[in-house]
Write a protein that holds these residues in place. Sequence first.
Motif, PDB file in Angstrom:
ATOM      1  N   ALA C  22       0.837  -1.207   0.000  1.00 22.61           N
ATOM      2  CA  ALA C  22       0.000   0.000   0.000  1.00 22.61           C
ATOM      3  C   ALA C  22       0.865   1.246   0.000  1.00 22.61           C
ATOM      4  CB  ALA C  22      -0.895   0.001   1.227  1.00 22.61           C
ATOM      5  N   ASP C  23       0.253   2.391  -0.249  1.00 19.06           N
ATOM      6  CA  ASP C  23       0.932   3.664  -0.038  1.00 19.06           C
ATOM      7  C   ASP C  23      -0.093   4.701   0.409  1.00 19.06           C
ATOM      8  OD1 ASP C  23      -0.369   4.686  -2.322  1.00 19.06           O
ATOM      9  OD2 ASP C  23       1.310   4.197  -3.627  1.00 19.06           O
ATOM     10  N   ARG C  24       0.303   5.968   0.488  1.00 22.57           N
ATOM     11  CA  ARG C  24      -0.610   6.964   1.060  1.00 22.57           C
ATOM     12  C   ARG C  24      -1.845   7.211   0.202  1.00 22.57           C
ATOM     13  NH1 ARG C  24       1.200  13.186   0.074  1.00 22.57           N
ATOM     14  NH2 ARG C  24       2.605  12.928  -1.676  1.00 22.57           N
ATOM     15  N   PHE C  25      -1.768   6.869  -1.088  1.00 21.62           N
ATOM     16  CA  PHE C  25      -2.919   7.105  -1.952  1.00 21.62           C
ATOM     17  C   PHE C  25      -3.863   5.900  -2.034  1.00 21.62           C
ATOM     18  CE2 PHE C  25       0.478   9.898  -3.706  1.00 21.62           C
ATOM     19  CZ  PHE C  25      -0.099  11.109  -3.355  1.00 21.62           C
ATOM     20  N   VAL C  26      -3.257   4.716  -1.979  1.00 19.27           N
ATOM     21  CA  VAL C  26      -4.069   3.489  -2.037  1.00 19.27           C
ATOM     22  C   VAL C  26      -3.823   2.721  -0.744  1.00 19.27           C
ATOM     23  CG1 VAL C  26      -4.632   1.439  -3.398  1.00 19.27           C
ATOM     24  CG2 VAL C  26      -3.805   3.489  -4.550  1.00 19.27           C
ATOM     25  N   ARG C  27      -4.454   3.200   0.314  1.00 23.22           N
ATOM     26  CA  ARG C  27      -4.190   2.665   1.641  1.00 23.22           C
ATOM     27  C   ARG C  27      -4.599   1.208   1.788  1.00 23.22           C
ATOM     28  NH1 ARG C  27      -5.605   7.763   5.581  1.00 23.22           N
ATOM     29  NH2 ARG C  27      -5.505   6.176   7.193  1.00 23.22           N
ATOM     30  N   SER C  28      -5.557   0.759   0.972  1.00 26.95           N
ATOM     31  CA  SER C  28      -6.000  -0.629   1.086  1.00 26.95           C
ATOM     32  C   SER C  28      -5.111  -1.575   0.276  1.00 26.95           C
ATOM     33  CB  SER C  28      -7.449  -0.734   0.629  1.00 26.95           C
ATOM     34  OG  SER C  28      -7.579  -0.155  -0.655  1.00 26.95           O
TER      35      SER C  28
ATOM     36  N   CYS D  21      -3.561  11.032   8.456  1.00 23.67           N
ATOM     37  CA  CYS D  21      -2.771  10.783   7.246  1.00 23.67           C
ATOM     38  C   CYS D  21      -1.975   9.489   7.417  1.00 23.67           C
ATOM     39  CB  CYS D  21      -1.790  11.925   6.998  1.00 23.67           C
ATOM     40  SG  CYS D  21      -2.568  13.495   6.634  1.00 23.67           S
ATOM     41  N   ALA D  22      -1.917   8.699   6.380  1.00 23.64           N
ATOM     42  CA  ALA D  22      -1.208   7.421   6.438  1.00 23.64           C
ATOM     43  C   ALA D  22      -0.088   7.380   5.408  1.00 23.64           C
ATOM     44  CB  ALA D  22      -2.176   6.285   6.164  1.00 23.64           C
ATOM     45  N   ASP D  23       0.807   6.402   5.522  1.00 24.51           N
ATOM     46  CA  ASP D  23       1.771   6.126   4.470  1.00 24.51           C
ATOM     47  C   ASP D  23       2.024   4.624   4.413  1.00 24.51           C
ATOM     48  OD1 ASP D  23       3.663   5.458   6.438  1.00 24.51           O
ATOM     49  OD2 ASP D  23       4.505   7.464   6.453  1.00 24.51           O
ATOM     50  N   ARG D  24       3.007   4.200   3.622  1.00 24.99           N
ATOM     51  CA  ARG D  24       3.180   2.764   3.427  1.00 24.99           C
ATOM     52  C   ARG D  24       3.635   2.028   4.687  1.00 24.99           C
ATOM     53  NH1 ARG D  24       8.811   1.090   0.539  1.00 24.99           N
ATOM     54  NH2 ARG D  24      10.059   2.937   0.969  1.00 24.99           N
ATOM     55  N   PHE D  25       4.205   2.768   5.647  1.00 29.52           N
ATOM     56  CA  PHE D  25       4.664   2.116   6.868  1.00 29.52           C
ATOM     57  C   PHE D  25       3.613   2.110   7.970  1.00 29.52           C
ATOM     58  CE2 PHE D  25       8.616   3.774   4.836  1.00 29.52           C
ATOM     59  CZ  PHE D  25       9.147   2.553   4.497  1.00 29.52           C
ATOM     60  N   VAL D  26       2.835   3.177   8.018  1.00 31.58           N
ATOM     61  CA  VAL D  26       1.777   3.277   9.035  1.00 31.58           C
ATOM     62  C   VAL D  26       0.446   3.384   8.298  1.00 31.58           C
ATOM     63  CG1 VAL D  26       0.986   4.500  11.087  1.00 31.58           C
ATOM     64  CG2 VAL D  26       3.418   4.433  10.565  1.00 31.58           C
ATOM     65  N   ARG D  27      -0.006   2.253   7.806  1.00 24.96           N
ATOM     66  CA  ARG D  27      -1.184   2.232   6.948  1.00 24.96           C
ATOM     67  C   ARG D  27      -2.446   2.666   7.671  1.00 24.96           C
ATOM     68  NH1 ARG D  27      -0.168  -3.131   3.210  1.00 24.96           N
ATOM     69  NH2 ARG D  27      -2.351  -2.820   2.662  1.00 24.96           N
ATOM     70  N   SER D  28      -2.479   2.489   8.987  1.00 27.45           N
ATOM     71  CA  SER D  28      -3.681   2.871   9.722  1.00 27.45           C
ATOM     72  C   SER D  28      -3.681   4.364  10.072  1.00 27.45           C
ATOM     73  CB  SER D  28      -3.795   2.034  10.992  1.00 27.45           C
ATOM     74  OG  SER D  28      -2.587   2.109  11.720  1.00 27.45           O
ATOM     75  N   GLY D  29      -2.618   5.064   9.771  1.00 27.63           N
ATOM     76  CA  GLY D  29      -2.610   6.506   9.974  1.00 27.63           C
ATOM     77  C   GLY D  29      -1.852   6.960  11.202  1.00 27.63           C
ATOM     78  N   TYR D  30      -1.386   8.200  11.155  1.00 30.09           N
ATOM     79  CA  TYR D  30      -0.526   8.735  12.212  1.00 30.09           C
ATOM     80  C   TYR D  30      -1.287   9.334  13.388  1.00 30.09           C
ATOM     81  CZ  TYR D  30       3.794   7.848   9.743  1.00 30.09           C
ATOM     82  OH  TYR D  30       4.863   7.217   9.157  1.00 30.09           O
ATOM     83  N   SER D  31      -2.610   9.336  13.296  1.00 28.30           N
ATOM     84  CA  SER D  31      -3.376   9.760  14.474  1.00 28.30           C
ATOM     85  C   SER D  31      -4.555   8.812  14.589  1.00 28.30           C
ATOM     86  CB  SER D  31      -3.860  11.200  14.337  1.00 28.30           C
ATOM     87  OG  SER D  31      -5.003  11.249  13.515  1.00 28.30           O
ATOM     88  N   HIS D  32      -5.300   8.944  15.675  1.00 29.88           N
ATOM     89  CA  HIS D  32      -6.428   8.040  15.852  1.00 29.88           C
ATOM     90  C   HIS D  32      -7.749   8.660  15.398  1.00 29.88           C
ATOM     91  CE1 HIS D  32      -3.753   5.185  17.593  1.00 29.88           C
ATOM     92  NE2 HIS D  32      -3.310   6.082  18.431  1.00 29.88           N
ATOM     93  N   ILE D  33      -7.635   9.827  14.765  1.00 31.76           N
ATOM     94  CA  ILE D  33      -8.840  10.481  14.246  1.00 31.76           C
ATOM     95  C   ILE D  33      -9.429   9.653  13.108  1.00 31.76           C
ATOM     96  CG2 ILE D  33      -9.643  12.504  12.947  1.00 31.76           C
ATOM     97  CD1 ILE D  33      -7.389  14.071  14.459  1.00 31.76           C
ATOM     98  N   GLN D  34     -10.705   9.436  13.153  1.00 35.19           N
ATOM     99  CA  GLN D  34     -11.390   8.710  12.078  1.00 35.19           C
ATOM    100  C   GLN D  34     -12.672   9.463  11.766  1.00 35.19           C
ATOM    101  OE1 GLN D  34     -11.529   4.983  11.066  1.00 35.19           O
ATOM    102  NE2 GLN D  34      -9.488   4.418  11.770  1.00 35.19           N
ATOM    103  N   ARG D  35     -12.613  10.313  10.778  1.00 40.89           N
ATOM    104  CA  ARG D  35     -13.792  11.114  10.454  1.00 40.89           C
ATOM    105  C   ARG D  35     -14.348  10.710   9.097  1.00 40.89           C
ATOM    106  NH1 ARG D  35     -10.599  15.918  12.118  1.00 40.89           N
ATOM    107  NH2 ARG D  35     -11.148  16.352  14.279  1.00 40.89           N
ATOM    108  N   ASP D  36     -15.676  10.778   8.962  1.00 36.42           N
ATOM    109  CA  ASP D  36     -16.247  10.623   7.629  1.00 36.42           C
ATOM    110  C   ASP D  36     -16.235  11.990   6.959  1.00 36.42           C
ATOM    111  OD1 ASP D  36     -18.335  12.084   8.699  1.00 36.42           O
ATOM    112  OD2 ASP D  36     -19.776  10.430   8.689  1.00 36.42           O
TER     113      ASP D  36
END
Lengths: 329, 329, 329, 329
Positions: C22-28, D21-36
């Motif tokens: 995955a990467d930041r654009f295609v997180r899944s 915001c996520a990246d390839r290493f932290v796919r679940s994101g750098y904070s615990h915020i989950q907003r629609d």
Amino acid sequence: MVSARGKQIKFGSCLTPFNSCADRFVRSGYSHIQRDVFDMIKEASKIDELSGIELIGTGQITDKNILRLKKLVEDRGLGVCMVLPDIWARAKWAKGSITSSKEKIRKEALEEIKKAMDLAVEMNCDAIDVWLGQDGYDYVFQTNYIQIWQWLIEGIRECANYRPEVRICIEYKMKEPRKYLFISTVGKTLQLVEEVNRENVGVLLDIGHALAAGENPAESIALLSRKGKLFYLHFNDNYGSWDDDLTVGSVHFFHLLETVYWLNKIGYNGWHTLDIFPYREEGLQATKESIEWIKKAYRIVERIDKEKMEEITFNQDWLSASTLLRKAL
Amino acid sequence: MVSARGKQIKFGSCLTPFNSCADRFVRSGYSHIQRDVFDMIKEASKIDELSGIELIGTGQITDKNILRLKKLVEDRGLGVCMVLPDIWARAKWAKGSITSSKEKIRKEALEEIKKAMDLAVEMNCDAIDVWLGQDGYDYVFQTNYIQIWQWLIEGIRECANYRPEVRICIEYKMKEPRKYLFISTVGKTLQLVEEVNRENVGVLLDIGHALAAGENPAESIALLSRKGKLFYLHFNDNYGSWDDDLTVGSVHFFHLLETVYWLNKIGYNGWHTLDIFPYREEGLQATKESIEWIKKAYRIVERIDKEKMEEITFNQDWLSASTLLRKAL
Amino acid sequence: MVSARGKQIKFGSCLTPFNSCADRFVRSGYSHIQRDVFDMIKEASKIDELSGIELIGTGQITDKNILRLKKLVEDRGLGVCMVLPDIWARAKWAKGSITSSKEKIRKEALEEIKKAMDLAVEMNCDAIDVWLGQDGYDYVFQTNYIQIWQWLIEGIRECANYRPEVRICIEYKMKEPRKYLFISTVGKTLQLVEEVNRENVGVLLDIGHALAAGENPAESIALLSRKGKLFYLHFNDNYGSWDDDLTVGSVHFFHLLETVYWLNKIGYNGWHTLDIFPYREEGLQATKESIEWIKKAYRIVERIDKEKMEEITFNQDWLSASTLLRKAL
Amino acid sequence: MVSARGKQIKFGSCLTPFNSCADRFVRSGYSHIQRDVFDMIKEASKIDELSGIELIGTGQITDKNILRLKKLVEDRGLGVCMVLPDIWARAKWAKGSITSSKEKIRKEALEEIKKAMDLAVEMNCDAIDVWLGQDGYDYVFQTNYIQIWQWLIEGIRECANYRPEVRICIEYKMKEPRKYLFISTVGKTLQLVEEVNRENVGVLLDIGHALAAGENPAESIALLSRKGKLFYLHFNDNYGSWDDDLTVGSVHFFHLLETVYWLNKIGYNGWHTLDIFPYREEGLQATKESIEWIKKAYRIVERIDKEKMEEITFNQDWLSASTLLRKAL
């Protein structure tokens, strides 16, 4: 050496390798060789496979020496494959040639280009290399970019009209000597060429310049070819962020293979001219090695199953391409 | 101008801006100025805030002219802040100085360094700048890297022992003129300095070299300071991938602010020496502008609440730092 | 496959290629493959030449699954060549692990590393990979660099003392995910290792990280070897400015040849572990291709006349090296 | 805030900063915020100066939620300044959208773009952002570049014809997620736009993308403006070689000043939209800081004597520009 389309490969070279190369730290040059243009040509002529040389207008070729030059070149079985107007090698061009803010300089630069066209014709050469190496800027707030483009388009068009039988090859480069050059990428160069809108205006792609601009040379070659604007090629190599002018293939070997693959594909039958700066290497040998690597690349590409590779490429199937390349090595 | 710790800032300069600058395309230089070292010093002395100049050993300073030089420098109220052995400006060093594969060249290079130490002492200067600009390589398969390091360590140690009262400042740089230099980053330089293990051997950090190596100058300064090895500083700027030697602060202004912030923090009271190449700018004015930007940076940093910034920095709280910087501008 | 010194080459791999990347654009992720660690290992085990795998501590390997993992790995004829403490894959490490400004986080990071050492021992693995990927900064004015180094040295030393029989391999990288990482170059890493001063602390050189730091991997390998600190290798490739994690040899083929030449020269008999991210390529095949290219490189290097090449290298005689390489291809 | 031409500056933002915001290493994101998307818009609406938001078609905005979205946006006093077709955020686009080798994918991509145009119209938004982030390649021998350009031109033209009242803004980027993107530089983008030859097709210049392509944003803005093709702007910053998406002005402050100077000069009155990725910073605050820096840049530029600066710029007189800038700070 014969390319896949059955055509003889024409090798050319700048004269740079046949004299001492200098830089800002060693201004007197990295060797003690001091040759004039005649001796450089004699040295170049020792390379059997070389059939063309490039000459810099009014620096290396002038009204005074042209007859002697012509005779020497012919005697040695060479031809002139390119004439370069000097619009970048003297202090007067420090802040630009055809885009200088001074009208006088702009005019002199255009005269210089036209003069190079005249000299080219006299040398039976059909092309000049317009490299706008001093036309750019070093800092922000230093340029009216819109004005510049007007001068670029009008200037090149004026030269194109002057002698429609001579091909004007615009050579792009990202930077050096200016920190930003105006004509820096394949896209901007095509833009210029299309606005100038003359048949005899096209592009000189320097493989090292393409690499240092972050381009993949094969892609840029394809784009230019698509528009009928790939006029000429310079071969060399570098580490990807500067115009190191290394011997051919020494770093980006697979990029070289793809380049040669595409030259075959589009049926390129123009010059393969070396533009290397062997500061610390023996020039004759550096030139020969570079030619050998281009030939090697052609031979490897010949071993690739074209039909298979075309299908693989179409499907973006890198792993199959990788296997094919590995087996061709 | 006084730094935050209440000390006078000492400004120095290389002599480069006071003569014509050249490069590989315009070997004769971008202006028609042709000054000898005496005239360059006279020109430099017109800048009130300048108190030191750098001289290149055996090129600009020799046994023959040293007495005259000394008198001129003193008469003009200047001092010599640095002497540079010429181990990079002549063809003989093309493939290395103290790491040349030829024993004769290695010896001559060491002699050149020692000679520079002698000259420095005679000029009341306590430091030399050992920049190993030709010690590197251009291609793979060109170097026995392990052998090289032995020569580096032994060579520098020999020089350090020769005159323990003179500080040897090792100046690192990623590339140019060689495509890879051995002493290229702050880490490798510290490694060399620690293996040499002499009190009078430390580091010259050139801010532009640090930037072009992908380093943040403030971080590198902190690391050197931590080891007591930050001996000297060169100021200039660039676009991040090449040693453009632009006027100070023209690109990386916030990096300059952080640099100055850290110089205050560690109590740096050494030279702030300019190493710029104003190819197309008037040299005297380019030097003055660079000094003005360093002073401006010090003034802005003075306006920052130190206690607050320290806390913010400790917590990696960029947005608060950003606000503080914005308000200090 | 046998290296020039007659030793079997040990190939290892991260598990990355055996799941969706995955990467930041295609997180899944770029494929729909969703495997747990057991299925990834099963997939990896399909590659005959692979004998080792890397596991990420507490993510892929935990107290709960370790017995099952151990059995599976053994059943499949594999070994664990490396355990990686997770100090970079969760939000909690966002602003650093062992250099976090928060004492609690620093302690948890050290516990994580020690836990990885325990897990490694249980898996008969003698090494852990400490990659400080979140320990760095993104902006100026965000770090007290001196404080950081104290935490780095003390932290690593504490872990080294905890289990002297486990080798701590410090993996350096210029940037990503932070814009600047503290442990970024071979020089700074050696600096850290020497200050920590423990026999079981050395360096993991990732070839792609070296390239993206502007290093020539062969040179960095030589420097580490000189200090007895080359503990482990990651193989992959990139375009020189970012950690693209491409298949091995796809860009820097001659750098790969020189790397292999030096591995032979220094008698390296450690792991050749793949760290590739085949986002859009089939993982099994991408791994196999990468192994084939390493083998190809070894075979080409075997064809080079070592005595001749050593002499050529000593004399910085690139053109002769170029000829030798050309003929070996 | 009012620009020099007396027009109100319109600030917009992507929704990225208002979620983790996520990246390839932290796919679940750098904070615990989950907003629609609704909560992200509510968060964005807390920033007084923000008047527009960008929405990603079929990801954030769909036929199902559009009425609720429209109401929320209006209730909060916001507008939609841009709709982005999702042709880059799902696994199906892994090897390209409108240039995929699979006809089915190409068609779906074109449908996606048209759908985004429909959604835009329904949201009273007159523009869509066509970013071809997956249309490129990672290795050599992976692409038929000529075929690609045919698909690019025909595809964009088909969309342009579909709804001439919606402006199609082509956003270029050098690389990421692909190692090479087709639409990578200002020059190639202009080339595409001119071949498509429709009034409603122009360019979205992302300042960070321009910087990472080695461009000077002000120059690229001028070139686009010259052709009437500067349709839209994204603001952010980076270190010059990667799309770091840092807060505005944090690195290239003087480039930002020149950008703003040129926006005034050409009378730009379009959106100033933030496209930042505050992985580790609080999103609301990061957005506010970025807006403040743009406003600061406008204020500084207002203090510059335009007539003087125009003359200085015309003459490439950097040192005078430097003085002017220094005094305006």
